[in-house]
Design an enzyme around this catalytic site. Structure first.
Site, PDB file in Angstrom:
ATOM      1  N   THR A   1      51.639  51.188  35.435  1.00  0.00           N
ATOM      2  CA  THR A   1      51.973  49.989  35.956  1.00  0.00           C
ATOM      3  C   THR A   1      53.139  49.683  35.519  1.00  0.00           C
ATOM      4  OG1 THR A   1      49.763  48.084  35.806  1.00  0.00           O
ATOM      5  CG2 THR A   1      52.138  47.362  35.295  1.00  0.00           C
TER       6      THR A   1
ATOM      7  N   VAL B   1      42.780  41.194  42.327  1.00  0.00           N
ATOM      8  CA  VAL B   1      44.209  41.045  41.678  1.00  0.00           C
ATOM      9  C   VAL B   1      44.229  41.336  40.224  1.00  0.00           C
ATOM     10  CG1 VAL B   1      45.838  39.279  41.438  1.00  0.00           C
ATOM     11  CG2 VAL B   1      45.226  39.176  43.689  1.00  0.00           C
ATOM     12  N   GLY B   2      44.582  41.741  39.655  1.00  0.00           N
ATOM     13  CA  GLY B   2      44.827  41.897  37.722  1.00  0.00           C
ATOM     14  C   GLY B   2      45.649  40.987  37.067  1.00  0.00           C
ATOM     15  N   ASP B   3      46.362  41.476  36.821  1.00  0.00           N
ATOM     16  CA  ASP B   3      46.876  40.633  35.669  1.00  0.00           C
ATOM     17  C   ASP B   3      48.770  40.475  35.537  1.00  0.00           C
ATOM     18  OD1 ASP B   3      47.021  43.244  34.749  1.00  0.00           O
ATOM     19  OD2 ASP B   3      48.094  42.398  32.705  1.00  0.00           O
TER      20      ASP B   3
ATOM     21  N   GLY C   1      47.652  47.442  31.343  1.00  0.00           N
ATOM     22  CA  GLY C   1      46.009  48.029  30.906  1.00  0.00           C
ATOM     23  C   GLY C   1      45.346  47.378  31.324  1.00  0.00           C
TER      24      GLY C   1
HETATM   25  N1  ASP Z   1      46.901  45.716  34.634  1.00  0.00           N
HETATM   26  C1  ASP Z   1      47.722  46.765  35.502  1.00  0.00           C
HETATM   27  C2  ASP Z   1      46.190  45.735  36.276  1.00  0.00           C
HETATM   28  O1  ASP Z   1      45.229  45.966  35.889  1.00  0.00           O
HETATM   29  C3  ASP Z   1      46.928  47.840  35.963  1.00  0.00           C
HETATM   30  C4  ASP Z   1      48.085  48.391  34.790  1.00  0.00           C
HETATM   31  O2  ASP Z   1      48.999  48.354  33.659  1.00  0.00           O
HETATM   32  O3  ASP Z   1      48.525  49.515  34.456  1.00  0.00           O
HETATM   33  O4  ASP Z   1      46.606  45.828  37.694  1.00  0.00           O
END
Ligand code: ASP
Length: 359
Positions: A226, A255-257, A278
């Site tokens: 990311t 959907v992530g953070d 993360g």
């Molecule tokens: N935080 C991102 C997610 O969970 C993934 C990442 O940081 O690579 O979608």
């Protein structure tokens, strides 16, 4: 005569006071050893290109050089705007464009694939001056999702838009729309095949397997990737943004953070700007970005202590990753609990620092 002397005495006193304050604040050191920027003319920009299992032994010199070059180019893009007196929002948007356009990172071109072989992109942005925020999730055809997030913030009365609605809005806002195939890269496709294979093996081994196995997260080649940026401009305004393809082998619609304000992204001129990377589910559950700001606001913690404390909480829950934080005085913290995190800073004097591994 008397009048002139008195005036110059005051001028000299004001000068002495001003210079003594400036030199005191400018000499403060940040947690990472970078000179602090309590003086708001000391603008700074911090970026990340994702945290994960990034080991020197797995890197070739060519790969390492390519990552360093892309991170440097991204820092310079934002820096040149800050230097011209442009806003921190402009700087982070330009910085993130470079990272989204690079196939090396899991954002824009080079995004990871969902379980059913699609690229669904998430992004968010926040203005520390107004506490305005914008986010998009699950978009499949917007070349630069960070700009779509900014359009939501500036051109709508909403904070978050998802899927086809967000795509329609981005098009109406005049943003570049691409065919979904634009985001394809061979290496991410291979990453998906590997994750699916590992997933099915692990599921057979462990019928109790919950999120970790279902997400393919135990695939240790899963370097998240990311991207994010936080900037402080010469008016003392903080802005933060994050953009991602999410996690390899994520379920359709997950959907992530990254697009969740307060979890993956937060900015407040009174405290700090944050962008996280993360395992998103843990970052959402720990409300990481806002928690750091709250510790600074309510408990007066330093940016380094607040960031570490919250990341430790993520770790205790079982999550891994990292974050970048830049406080209102220009102090930087970049903690992570993974093997590595692509990251970099540029200060007002143009000094660039790019790092990949643990110190
Ligand atoms: N935080 C991102 C997610 O969970 C993934 C990442 O940081 O690579 O979608």
């Amino acid at each position: 005569m008397h009048f002139t002397l008195k005036n110059s005495w005051w001028a000299a006193l004001a000068f002495l006071l001003a210079t003594s304050c400036t030199s005191k604040t400018n000499n403060e050191q940040t947690s990472t050893g970078t000179t602090a920027a309590s003086d708001t003319t000391k603008y700074v920009l911090v970026i990340h290109g994702g945290a994960g299992t990034i080991l020197k032994k797995d890197m070739t010199p060519e790969k390492e050089a390519a990552y360093t070059a892309a991170l440097t180019q991204a820092l310079q893009a934002g820096y040149s705007l800050l230097k011209q007196g442009k806003s921190s929002l402009d700087a982070i948007e330009a910085t993130i464009h470079v990272l989204e356009d690079s196939p090396l990172f899991n954002a824009g071109k080079g995004a990871v694939f969902t379980h059913d072989g699609k690229n669904e992109l998430d992004a968010s942005i926040m203005d520390g001056k107004t506490l305005g925020a914008g986010a998009v999730a699950g978009v499949t055809n917007v070349r630069n999702p960070i700009s779509a997030a900014r359009a939501v913030m500036e051109k709508s009365e909403h904070v978050m838009m998802v899927g086809p609605g967000a795509e329609k809005f981005a098009k109406e806002a005049g943003l570049e729309i691409v065919a979904p195939a634009y985001f394809f890269t061979e290496s991410r496709w291979e990453g998906l095949q590997k994750a699916i294979q590992e997933d099915s093996t692990k599921s057979q081994l462990d019928h109790d397997g919950k999120t970790a196995l279902k997400m393919g997260i135990l695939n240790k080649d899963n370097k998240f990737g990311t991207v994010g940026a936080v900037a402080l401009d010469n008016r003392g305004n903080l802005a933060a943004g994050t953009s991602t393809g999410g996690m390899t082998n994520k379920k359709y619609g997950r959907v992530g953070d990254a697009p969740i304000i307060g979890a993956g992204t937060y900015a407040n001129n009174q405290t700090v700007g944050i962008s996280c990377t993360g395992w998103g589910e843990f970052y959402i559950r720990s409300v990481v970005a806002h928690d750091i700001s709250a510790l600074m606001e309510y408990k007066n913690l330093s940016v380094a202590d607040a960031s570490q404390q919250v990341l430790d909480k993520v770790g205790k829950l079982g999550g891994d990753g990292g974050l970048i934080a830049l406080d209102k005085n220009g102090r930087v913290a970049t903690p992570f609990n993974t093997e590595g995190m692509y990251r970099g800073t540029i200060t007002a004097d143009g000094k660039i620092e790019v790092k990949i591994y643990k110190e």
